[in-house]
Motif scaffolding. Structure first.
Motif, PDB file in Angstrom:
ATOM      1  N   ARG A 126      34.579  27.087  45.705  1.00 16.28           N
ATOM      2  CA  ARG A 126      34.319  27.820  46.077  1.00 16.28           C
ATOM      3  C   ARG A 126      34.862  29.032  47.240  1.00 16.28           C
ATOM      4  NH1 ARG A 126      27.875  29.601  44.541  1.00 16.28           N
ATOM      5  NH2 ARG A 126      28.785  31.814  44.258  1.00 16.28           N
ATOM      6  N   ARG A 127      34.867  28.299  48.220  1.00 20.76           N
ATOM      7  CA  ARG A 127      35.256  29.574  49.351  1.00 20.76           C
ATOM      8  C   ARG A 127      36.627  29.482  49.134  1.00 20.76           C
ATOM      9  NH1 ARG A 127      33.321  26.025  53.011  1.00 20.76           N
ATOM     10  NH2 ARG A 127      35.208  24.449  52.807  1.00 20.76           N
ATOM     11  N   MET A 128      37.586  29.130  48.702  1.00 18.81           N
ATOM     12  CA  MET A 128      38.698  29.445  49.003  1.00 18.81           C
ATOM     13  C   MET A 128      39.218  30.459  47.264  1.00 18.81           C
ATOM     14  SD  MET A 128      42.069  26.105  47.475  1.00 18.81           S
ATOM     15  CE  MET A 128      43.924  27.478  47.188  1.00 18.81           C
ATOM     16  N   ALA A 129      38.303  30.453  46.706  1.00 17.91           N
ATOM     17  CA  ALA A 129      38.560  31.135  45.300  1.00 17.91           C
ATOM     18  C   ALA A 129      37.581  32.407  45.554  1.00 17.91           C
ATOM     19  CB  ALA A 129      37.356  30.744  44.101  1.00 17.91           C
ATOM     20  N   ARG A 130      36.734  32.318  46.517  1.00 21.53           N
ATOM     21  CA  ARG A 130      36.344  33.718  47.729  1.00 21.53           C
ATOM     22  C   ARG A 130      37.078  34.523  48.362  1.00 21.53           C
ATOM     23  NH1 ARG A 130      29.828  31.976  49.071  1.00 21.53           N
ATOM     24  NH2 ARG A 130      28.722  32.004  47.783  1.00 21.53           N
ATOM     25  N   GLU A 131      38.020  33.379  48.750  1.00 20.77           N
ATOM     26  CA  GLU A 131      38.765  34.226  49.588  1.00 20.77           C
ATOM     27  C   GLU A 131      40.216  34.640  48.868  1.00 20.77           C
ATOM     28  OE1 GLU A 131      41.497  34.332  53.444  1.00 20.77           O
ATOM     29  OE2 GLU A 131      39.757  33.916  52.748  1.00 20.77           O
ATOM     30  N   ALA A 156      49.923  38.661  54.302  1.00 22.40           N
ATOM     31  CA  ALA A 156      49.853  37.757  55.210  1.00 22.40           C
ATOM     32  C   ALA A 156      49.011  36.807  54.904  1.00 22.40           C
ATOM     33  CB  ALA A 156      49.694  38.376  56.619  1.00 22.40           C
ATOM     34  N   GLN A 157      47.870  37.353  53.809  1.00 26.06           N
ATOM     35  CA  GLN A 157      46.837  36.273  53.756  1.00 26.06           C
ATOM     36  C   GLN A 157      46.956  35.139  52.992  1.00 26.06           C
ATOM     37  OE1 GLN A 157      43.881  39.984  53.278  1.00 26.06           O
ATOM     38  NE2 GLN A 157      42.656  38.127  53.660  1.00 26.06           N
ATOM     39  N   ASP A 158      47.554  35.272  52.621  1.00 26.94           N
ATOM     40  CA  ASP A 158      48.477  34.379  51.146  1.00 26.94           C
ATOM     41  C   ASP A 158      48.656  32.750  52.176  1.00 26.94           C
ATOM     42  OD1 ASP A 158      49.118  33.374  48.561  1.00 26.94           O
ATOM     43  OD2 ASP A 158      51.609  32.890  49.576  1.00 26.94           O
ATOM     44  N   ALA A 159      49.131  33.244  53.664  1.00 30.08           N
ATOM     45  CA  ALA A 159      49.422  31.673  54.188  1.00 30.08           C
ATOM     46  C   ALA A 159      48.052  31.319  54.301  1.00 30.08           C
ATOM     47  CB  ALA A 159      50.409  31.588  55.362  1.00 30.08           C
ATOM     48  N   ASP A 160      46.802  32.339  54.887  1.00 26.41           N
ATOM     49  CA  ASP A 160      45.558  30.989  54.718  1.00 26.41           C
ATOM     50  C   ASP A 160      45.017  30.505  53.018  1.00 26.41           C
ATOM     51  OD1 ASP A 160      45.146  32.168  57.238  1.00 26.41           O
ATOM     52  OD2 ASP A 160      44.641  34.156  56.025  1.00 26.41           O
ATOM     53  N   VAL A 161      45.093  30.927  52.084  1.00 26.44           N
ATOM     54  CA  VAL A 161      45.240  30.149  51.163  1.00 26.44           C
ATOM     55  C   VAL A 161      46.089  28.942  51.035  1.00 26.44           C
ATOM     56  CG1 VAL A 161      44.737  30.581  48.528  1.00 26.44           C
ATOM     57  CG2 VAL A 161      44.589  32.583  49.498  1.00 26.44           C
ATOM     58  N   ASP A 162      46.961  29.356  51.348  1.00 23.53           N
ATOM     59  CA  ASP A 162      48.132  28.013  50.874  1.00 23.53           C
ATOM     60  C   ASP A 162      47.054  27.274  52.505  1.00 23.53           C
ATOM     61  OD1 ASP A 162      49.472  29.014  49.570  1.00 23.53           O
ATOM     62  OD2 ASP A 162      51.291  29.446  50.663  1.00 23.53           O
ATOM     63  N   GLN A 163      46.412  27.198  53.480  1.00 26.35           N
ATOM     64  CA  GLN A 163      46.272  26.202  54.371  1.00 26.35           C
ATOM     65  C   GLN A 163      44.864  25.774  53.848  1.00 26.35           C
ATOM     66  OE1 GLN A 163      45.714  28.063  57.914  1.00 26.35           O
ATOM     67  NE2 GLN A 163      47.541  28.122  58.592  1.00 26.35           N
ATOM     68  N   MET A 164      44.526  26.114  52.797  1.00 23.28           N
ATOM     69  CA  MET A 164      42.938  25.891  52.605  1.00 23.28           C
ATOM     70  C   MET A 164      43.366  24.903  51.345  1.00 23.28           C
ATOM     71  SD  MET A 164      41.102  29.506  52.493  1.00 23.28           S
ATOM     72  CE  MET A 164      39.428  28.449  51.755  1.00 23.28           C
ATOM     73  N   THR A 196      43.635  27.691  42.013  1.00 19.26           N
ATOM     74  CA  THR A 196      43.659  28.443  43.386  1.00 19.26           C
ATOM     75  C   THR A 196      44.617  29.662  43.626  1.00 19.26           C
ATOM     76  OG1 THR A 196      41.780  27.553  42.594  1.00 19.26           O
ATOM     77  CG2 THR A 196      41.934  29.630  44.688  1.00 19.26           C
ATOM     78  N   GLU A 197      45.100  28.352  44.404  1.00 21.08           N
ATOM     79  CA  GLU A 197      46.515  28.582  45.179  1.00 21.08           C
ATOM     80  C   GLU A 197      47.587  29.960  44.305  1.00 21.08           C
ATOM     81  OE1 GLU A 197      50.119  28.899  46.689  1.00 21.08           O
ATOM     82  OE2 GLU A 197      50.365  27.461  44.518  1.00 21.08           O
ATOM     83  N   ARG A 198      47.782  29.634  42.969  1.00 16.53           N
ATOM     84  CA  ARG A 198      48.807  30.608  42.288  1.00 16.53           C
ATOM     85  C   ARG A 198      47.921  31.711  42.012  1.00 16.53           C
ATOM     86  NH1 ARG A 198      50.292  25.804  37.984  1.00 16.53           N
ATOM     87  NH2 ARG A 198      52.062  24.453  40.040  1.00 16.53           N
TER      88      ARG A 198
END
Length: 238
Positions: A126-131, A156-164, A196-198
């Motif tokens: 859910r935290r990842m989805a909120r991001e 640039a924020q996409d890198a944060d989602v990838d890390q999650m 979610t990453e996609r």
């Protein structure tokens, strides 16, 4: 006077299409959050609402594409106006695909409701989805504002989602190796995390369209993807 009349009608057409894009974006944002909430709380009724709502998102994409095609045929736009119409088509396609991923997440809720809960995983998802939803909101804002700088920040924020996603992937592998009973739920949860990453990738595509719309060029540097799951040797064990 006739030229002014045509220009005014064209502006109204563009405003109407962009209003539909924003409406579609709001629906997709809600679908992301509701799908993640239904997963975390195992709310089957909310999950079904997300699945049913996807039809409205699909319908709106069809309407936007039809309107965009009509404008191109009747107005023969050039330069920045043509870029706007082309961007609208691509953005609506990305939004529709994000809606599909949210629907897929909701579909898994009913399956996971009957399986053992993997501690902390639903909250993390859910935290990842909120991001991703926050990225989408910013991407739509920069589209309205024609803000290429904000669009680059979204990219640039996409890198944060990838890390999650990478962190969740490693956690799921650990859970599966510790207890075979976790294998089935973790496989479903990994599917959701990957979708979610996609979603994040698709939001990044929207931001790239904003940069293209404003500058006439796509971002120079290729995105540095942080998703390493496909090269992880452990994946063959899953």
């Amino acid at each position: 006077m006739s030229t002014l009349h045509i220009s005014s009608a064209f502006d109204r057409d563009l405003e109407a299409i962009q209003a539909q894009i924003m409406k579609m974006g709001g629906m997709v944002e809600a679908a992301i959050l509701d799908a993640a909430k239904s997963l975390e709380t195992r709310d089957l009724e909310l999950a079904e609402q997300v699945r049913a709502g996807d039809k409205a998102i699909d319908k709106l994409e069809e309407t936007i594409n039809e309107e965009a095609a009509r404008v191109i045929a009747l107005r023969a736009p050039t330069a920045i106006d043509l870029r706007l119409i082309l961007s609208v088509i691509k953005i609506s396609a990305a939004l529709e695909r994000i809606g599909d991923y949210a629907k897929n997440m909701a579909k898994r809720t009913s399956v996971l409701a009957d399986l053992p809960e993997v501690q902390g995983s639903q909250t993390a998802l859910r935290r990842m989805a909120r991001e991703v939803q926050g990225m989408l909101k910013d991407a739509l804002d920069c589209y309205v504002q024609r803000d290429a700088d904000l669009a680059m920040k979204v990219i640039a924020q996409d890198a944060d989602v990838d890390q999650m996603y990478n962190a969740l992937f490693r956690e799921f592998l650990t859970f599966m190796m510790e207890d075979p009973r976790n294998i089935t739920p973790c496989m479903h949860l990994h599917f959701i995390a990957k979708n979610t990453e996609r979603m994040g990738d698709l939001v990044t595509n929207i931001a790239e369209q904003v940069v293209y719309l404003v500058t006439g060029e796509t971002p120079d540097e290729a995105r540095q993807k942080e998703d390493r799951s496909s090269t992880d040797s452990s994946i063959s064990k899953v």
